[in-house]
Design a protein around this motif. Structure first.
Motif, PDB file in Angstrom:
ATOM      1  N   ASN A 156       0.655  -0.962   0.437  1.00  9.40           N
ATOM      2  CA  ASN A 156      -0.176   0.150   0.066  1.00  9.40           C
ATOM      3  C   ASN A 156       0.690   0.894  -0.059  1.00  9.40           C
ATOM      4  OD1 ASN A 156      -2.457   1.683   2.274  1.00  9.40           O
ATOM      5  ND2 ASN A 156      -2.066   1.669   0.401  1.00  9.40           N
ATOM      6  N   VAL A 157       2.162   1.207  -1.035  1.00  7.23           N
ATOM      7  CA  VAL A 157       2.205   2.384  -0.837  1.00  7.23           C
ATOM      8  C   VAL A 157       1.846   3.690  -1.319  1.00  7.23           C
ATOM      9  CG1 VAL A 157       5.137   1.432  -0.964  1.00  7.23           C
ATOM     10  CG2 VAL A 157       3.491   1.619  -3.352  1.00  7.23           C
ATOM     11  N   GLU A 158       1.903   4.885  -1.140  1.00  7.71           N
ATOM     12  CA  GLU A 158       1.457   5.744  -2.326  1.00  7.71           C
ATOM     13  C   GLU A 158       2.356   6.597  -3.160  1.00  7.71           C
ATOM     14  OE1 GLU A 158       1.016   9.024   0.890  1.00  7.71           O
ATOM     15  OE2 GLU A 158       3.005   8.671   2.391  1.00  7.71           O
ATOM     16  N   MET A 159       3.179   5.983  -3.169  1.00  8.96           N
ATOM     17  CA  MET A 159       3.965   6.409  -4.419  1.00  8.96           C
ATOM     18  C   MET A 159       4.837   5.410  -5.157  1.00  8.96           C
ATOM     19  SD  MET A 159       6.058  10.224  -5.289  1.00  8.96           S
ATOM     20  CE  MET A 159       5.003  11.357  -5.706  1.00  8.96           C
ATOM     21  N   VAL A 160       5.151   5.223  -6.978  1.00  2.00           N
ATOM     22  CA  VAL A 160       5.900   4.494  -7.076  1.00  2.00           C
ATOM     23  C   VAL A 160       6.840   5.802  -7.896  1.00  2.00           C
ATOM     24  CG1 VAL A 160       6.686   3.033  -8.861  1.00  2.00           C
ATOM     25  CG2 VAL A 160       4.428   2.202  -6.910  1.00  2.00           C
ATOM     26  N   VAL A 161       8.227   5.836  -7.515  1.00  2.00           N
ATOM     27  CA  VAL A 161       8.703   6.241  -8.629  1.00  2.00           C
ATOM     28  C   VAL A 161       9.726   5.683  -9.495  1.00  2.00           C
ATOM     29  CG1 VAL A 161      10.720   8.627  -8.633  1.00  2.00           C
ATOM     30  CG2 VAL A 161       9.090   8.055  -6.487  1.00  2.00           C
ATOM     31  N   MET A 162       9.410   5.697 -11.073  1.00  2.64           N
ATOM     32  CA  MET A 162      10.357   4.903 -11.493  1.00  2.64           C
ATOM     33  C   MET A 162      11.768   5.391 -11.922  1.00  2.64           C
ATOM     34  SD  MET A 162       8.402   2.101 -12.316  1.00  2.64           S
ATOM     35  CE  MET A 162       9.677   1.725 -13.254  1.00  2.64           C
ATOM     36  N   GLY A 163      12.889   5.304 -11.579  1.00  2.00           N
ATOM     37  CA  GLY A 163      14.425   6.287 -11.733  1.00  2.00           C
ATOM     38  C   GLY A 163      14.979   5.509 -12.220  1.00  2.00           C
ATOM     39  N   GLY A 164      16.377   6.134 -12.601  1.00  2.00           N
ATOM     40  CA  GLY A 164      17.159   5.156 -13.474  1.00  2.00           C
ATOM     41  C   GLY A 164      17.356   5.531 -14.824  1.00  2.00           C
ATOM     42  N   GLY A 165      18.836   4.933 -15.381  1.00  2.00           N
ATOM     43  CA  GLY A 165      19.360   5.125 -17.342  1.00  2.00           C
ATOM     44  C   GLY A 165      18.199   4.787 -17.707  1.00  2.00           C
ATOM     45  N   VAL A 166      17.233   4.083 -18.024  1.00  2.00           N
ATOM     46  CA  VAL A 166      16.176   3.862 -18.690  1.00  2.00           C
ATOM     47  C   VAL A 166      14.884   4.717 -18.777  1.00  2.00           C
ATOM     48  CG1 VAL A 166      14.415   1.726 -19.579  1.00  2.00           C
ATOM     49  CG2 VAL A 166      16.425   1.189 -18.838  1.00  2.00           C
ATOM     50  N   MET A 167      14.663   4.972 -17.645  1.00  2.00           N
ATOM     51  CA  MET A 167      14.058   6.362 -17.509  1.00  2.00           C
ATOM     52  C   MET A 167      14.353   7.409 -17.908  1.00  2.00           C
ATOM     53  SD  MET A 167      11.258   4.158 -16.695  1.00  2.00           S
ATOM     54  CE  MET A 167       9.786   5.793 -16.388  1.00  2.00           C
ATOM     55  N   THR A 168      14.985   8.200 -17.588  1.00  2.00           N
ATOM     56  CA  THR A 168      15.505   9.235 -18.045  1.00  2.00           C
ATOM     57  C   THR A 168      14.725  10.074 -19.680  1.00  2.00           C
ATOM     58  OG1 THR A 168      17.379   8.518 -19.165  1.00  2.00           O
ATOM     59  CG2 THR A 168      18.210   9.829 -16.635  1.00  2.00           C
ATOM     60  N   SER A 169      13.977  10.586 -19.100  1.00  2.00           N
ATOM     61  CA  SER A 169      13.140  11.166 -21.028  1.00  2.00           C
ATOM     62  C   SER A 169      12.445  10.355 -21.051  1.00  2.00           C
ATOM     63  CB  SER A 169      13.700  11.598 -22.044  1.00  2.00           C
ATOM     64  OG  SER A 169      14.633  10.191 -22.659  1.00  2.00           O
ATOM     65  N   GLY A 170      11.865   9.268 -19.910  1.00  2.00           N
ATOM     66  CA  GLY A 170      11.226   8.433 -20.208  1.00  2.00           C
ATOM     67  C   GLY A 170       9.837   8.120 -20.351  1.00  2.00           C
ATOM     68  N   GLU A 171       8.499   9.351 -20.297  1.00  2.00           N
ATOM     69  CA  GLU A 171       7.741   9.501 -20.324  1.00  2.00           C
ATOM     70  C   GLU A 171       6.572   8.839 -21.377  1.00  2.00           C
ATOM     71  OE1 GLU A 171       5.144  11.056 -18.581  1.00  2.00           O
ATOM     72  OE2 GLU A 171       6.163  11.226 -17.185  1.00  2.00           O
ATOM     73  N   VAL A 172       7.375   8.330 -22.266  1.00  2.00           N
ATOM     74  CA  VAL A 172       6.809   7.448 -23.122  1.00  2.00           C
ATOM     75  C   VAL A 172       6.398   6.016 -22.487  1.00  2.00           C
ATOM     76  CG1 VAL A 172       8.577   6.564 -24.026  1.00  2.00           C
ATOM     77  CG2 VAL A 172       6.394   6.932 -25.451  1.00  2.00           C
ATOM     78  N   LEU A 173       7.514   5.270 -21.441  1.00  2.00           N
ATOM     79  CA  LEU A 173       7.004   4.374 -20.896  1.00  2.00           C
ATOM     80  C   LEU A 173       6.240   3.768 -19.412  1.00  2.00           C
ATOM     81  CD1 LEU A 173      10.677   2.665 -20.187  1.00  2.00           C
ATOM     82  CD2 LEU A 173       8.425   1.592 -20.175  1.00  2.00           C
ATOM     83  N   ILE A 174       6.456   5.609 -18.715  1.00  2.00           N
ATOM     84  CA  ILE A 174       5.363   5.724 -17.998  1.00  2.00           C
ATOM     85  C   ILE A 174       3.902   5.440 -18.035  1.00  2.00           C
ATOM     86  CG2 ILE A 174       4.303   7.390 -16.422  1.00  2.00           C
ATOM     87  CD1 ILE A 174       6.950   6.889 -14.671  1.00  2.00           C
ATOM     88  N   GLU A 175       3.318   5.304 -19.221  1.00  2.00           N
ATOM     89  CA  GLU A 175       1.919   5.548 -19.148  1.00  2.00           C
ATOM     90  C   GLU A 175       1.182   3.961 -19.611  1.00  2.00           C
ATOM     91  OE1 GLU A 175      -1.373   6.056 -19.237  1.00  2.00           O
ATOM     92  OE2 GLU A 175       0.164   7.342 -18.651  1.00  2.00           O
ATOM     93  N   PRO A 176       2.245   3.345 -19.922  1.00  2.00           N
ATOM     94  CA  PRO A 176       2.552   1.701 -20.391  1.00  2.00           C
ATOM     95  C   PRO A 176       2.516   1.129 -19.397  1.00  2.00           C
ATOM     96  CG  PRO A 176       3.954   2.183 -21.805  1.00  2.00           C
ATOM     97  CD  PRO A 176       3.351   3.831 -21.623  1.00  2.00           C
ATOM     98  N   ILE A 177       3.547   1.630 -18.282  1.00  2.00           N
ATOM     99  CA  ILE A 177       3.447   0.917 -16.603  1.00  2.00           C
ATOM    100  C   ILE A 177       2.482   1.562 -16.315  1.00  2.00           C
ATOM    101  CG2 ILE A 177       4.610   1.242 -14.414  1.00  2.00           C
ATOM    102  CD1 ILE A 177       7.401   2.090 -16.595  1.00  2.00           C
ATOM    103  N   ARG A 178       1.813   2.528 -15.514  1.00  2.00           N
ATOM    104  CA  ARG A 178       0.447   3.131 -15.078  1.00  2.00           C
ATOM    105  C   ARG A 178      -0.668   2.177 -15.354  1.00  2.00           C
ATOM    106  NH1 ARG A 178       1.321   8.711 -16.526  1.00  2.00           N
ATOM    107  NH2 ARG A 178       2.249   9.329 -14.447  1.00  2.00           N
ATOM    108  N   GLU A 179      -0.491   2.006 -16.671  1.00  2.27           N
ATOM    109  CA  GLU A 179      -2.020   1.736 -17.368  1.00  2.27           C
ATOM    110  C   GLU A 179      -2.267   0.021 -16.896  1.00  2.27           C
ATOM    111  OE1 GLU A 179      -5.450   0.665 -18.419  1.00  2.27           O
ATOM    112  OE2 GLU A 179      -4.621   2.886 -18.411  1.00  2.27           O
TER     113      GLU A 179
END
Lengths: 325, 325
Positions: free
Chosen positions: B261-284
């Motif tokens: 029951n975490v209230e936030m997941v922060v996606m970091g690391g080299g693959v995520m830099t300028s990674g907004e295009v990856l956040i949406e499928p992960i979130r969905e």
């Protein structure tokens, strides 16, 4: 905690289709027990049952004033920030009742709700297998699957108190549909009813299993107890299904041990009572899937308190919540 | 923390094939940076590099006495109870060296080691996306996958400090063999190199993808950056692989959110830099697999500090370890 706190009395209730309760002394000793089948069809009647049980315990001790607080292990999500039962089990429609408020009003006692698996974890941690450990995962394997986590010596509830939904750990990208709306959840494979289902499916699909002693149970009521008994007698089908159960649980436990580096996993709940025959395949699979450095400092054991874990834990949570200040 | 502590200076180092370091003020501000390619073949040379970088920073400020402590984000398991680097990355053989002792001796400064993903989590929590949150999962998605957990406002290391091995979350009972000895680990599918591998495999197995702009990269070096760029330009293959990446990550994240029951997941690391295009499928995908009550109180976001998260976090861990008393 002072020695005075240890001699105070608390009531612990564990809610399910059966309501099980006890008077528990502050040192975790159970003094009195009661149980009753829950009137799940009638919320008003259900609330009355809880009040009657609490009153009954109070009468047997020295009246309500002898009871310091009531802890209730609840089979659903609890919003700890709002003191609200967020999701109640589908057997019981409490949507138009403020159960917390009703109980507080009718009994005049401090009421503490906690998710039932969290209460079980707390019980095993205060007085059972996990006593003295700092980082513990407790798994309650029964009709459903729950979990409670002690990390760094503290019960972890998560942001709103929803933590512990271990039954909805994903073990397959596809997999069976689950009641939660997702697919491939652990609960669809290893809850009590699903262990029984897999025995039936194996019997149906593999003729070589027709020699199994469980084949004779197919027409009647097949239970997890019966399957564990057959496994102890080296029945191949029973052993195969418990090994499979170990694989599914081992996947999920390995993930948690890798992520959290807990030093103990306590397996509790109805399916685990007299469940030593299940511990070995779970341990074996978890070992093969966990990073050695993390596995080597983690013991996987059966709970010591059996179905009392939730009652003792709920009472001790009530103790610690009311003695905080 | 006093305002004096906030003006003290700390060094944060993030160790990988590149050693990245900075002088960080107690209020999380980066003042000076340095980086150097690690001499991984020669442990003595490697230790020298670390000492030189620390000395260089000290010279640029007002000497070693101006530096309060050094925090080091380390790409391996750390036994916090023993102050020992339990597993070092296979690129570097430190088996006959006491790195902790060497650095303390040669620099005369307090040295604090922390797993690099834990350091990243701490950085985002002190000064990035997770500032002000209490229950946070940080995922470092790069050549490998790590994670750090803040629960109830505290960094959780587990019993010996091995926690955070999120890359070895199981997502398939069978699945590919992983370097850890198990199969079906998350890392075998969604680390940077494995995202690239899946693009290559899709190109090879599905002729319809030959129209993809990535087909032209097959002979040369295909990178995650390139794949993300193609996805932003609506390349179907790139989008398909990122959706698939979302499915795998979503399974694991849903399991963690259900459990913790975490209230936030922060996606970091080299693959995520300028990674907004990856956040949406992960979130969905995570949404579709998580219990609604738990998903609805959890945000899934990209980190704000990028590759600085580990440096800032290591420095702030050094700050908090030395100001504890």
């Amino acid at each position: 905690m002072t020695s005075q706190d240890k001699s105070k009395l608390y009531i612990g209730l564990d809610i399910g289709r059966t309501i099980r309760g006890a008077v528990v002394r502050g040192d975790s000793t159970i003094l009195e027990r009661r149980q009753i089948v829950a009137e799940v069809r009638d919320p008003l009647e259900f609330i009355k049952q809880l009040v009657h049980m609490i009153d009954g315990f109070a009468a047997e001790t020295a009246g309500r004033s002898a009871i310091s607080a009531v802890g209730i292990g609840w089979p659903g999500l609890i919003n700890q920030r709002m003191n609200r039962l967020e999701v109640t089990p589908n057997m019981l429609d409490l949507s138009s009742f403020d159960l917390y408020g009703e109980l507080a009003k009718q009994t005049g006692l401090p009421i503490v709700f906690e998710n039932d698996a969290n209460a079980g974890a707390y019980g095993e941690w205060c007085a059972g297998a996990a006593r003295g450990f700092k980082d513990v995962l407790f798994v309650a394997l029964g009709t459903g699957i729950g979990a409670g986590l002690i990390l760094d010596g503290r019960l972890q509830r998560g942001a709103l108190g929803f933590g512990g939904e271990f039954g909805h750990f994903k073990i397959e990208a596809g997999g069976m549909e689950c009641g939660c709306g997702s697919t491939g959840c652990l609960e669809t494979m290893v809850s009590g009813p699903n262990i029984v289902r897999r025995v039936r499916e194996h019997l149906f699909s593999d003729p070589s299993f027709s020699v199994s002693q469980l084949a004779g149970d197919m027409e009647g009521v097949l239970t997890c107890e019966r399957i564990k008994e057959a496994a102890r007698e080296d029945d191949e089908l029973a052993r195969a299904v418990l090994r499979e159960t170990g694989v599914f649980l081992g996947m999920a436990l390995a993930s948690v041990i890798n992520l959290l580096n807990v030093e103990m996993v306590v397996m509790g709940g109805g399916v685990m009572t007299s469940g030593e025959v299940l511990i070995e395949p779970i341990r074996e699979e978890t070992r093969s899937r966990t990073i050695p450095a993390a596995f080597n400092c983690c013991r996987i054991v059966a709970g010591e308190l059996g179905l009392d874990a939730g009652i003792v834990g709920a009472a001790m949570l009530a103790r610690d919540a009311t003695n905080k200040n």
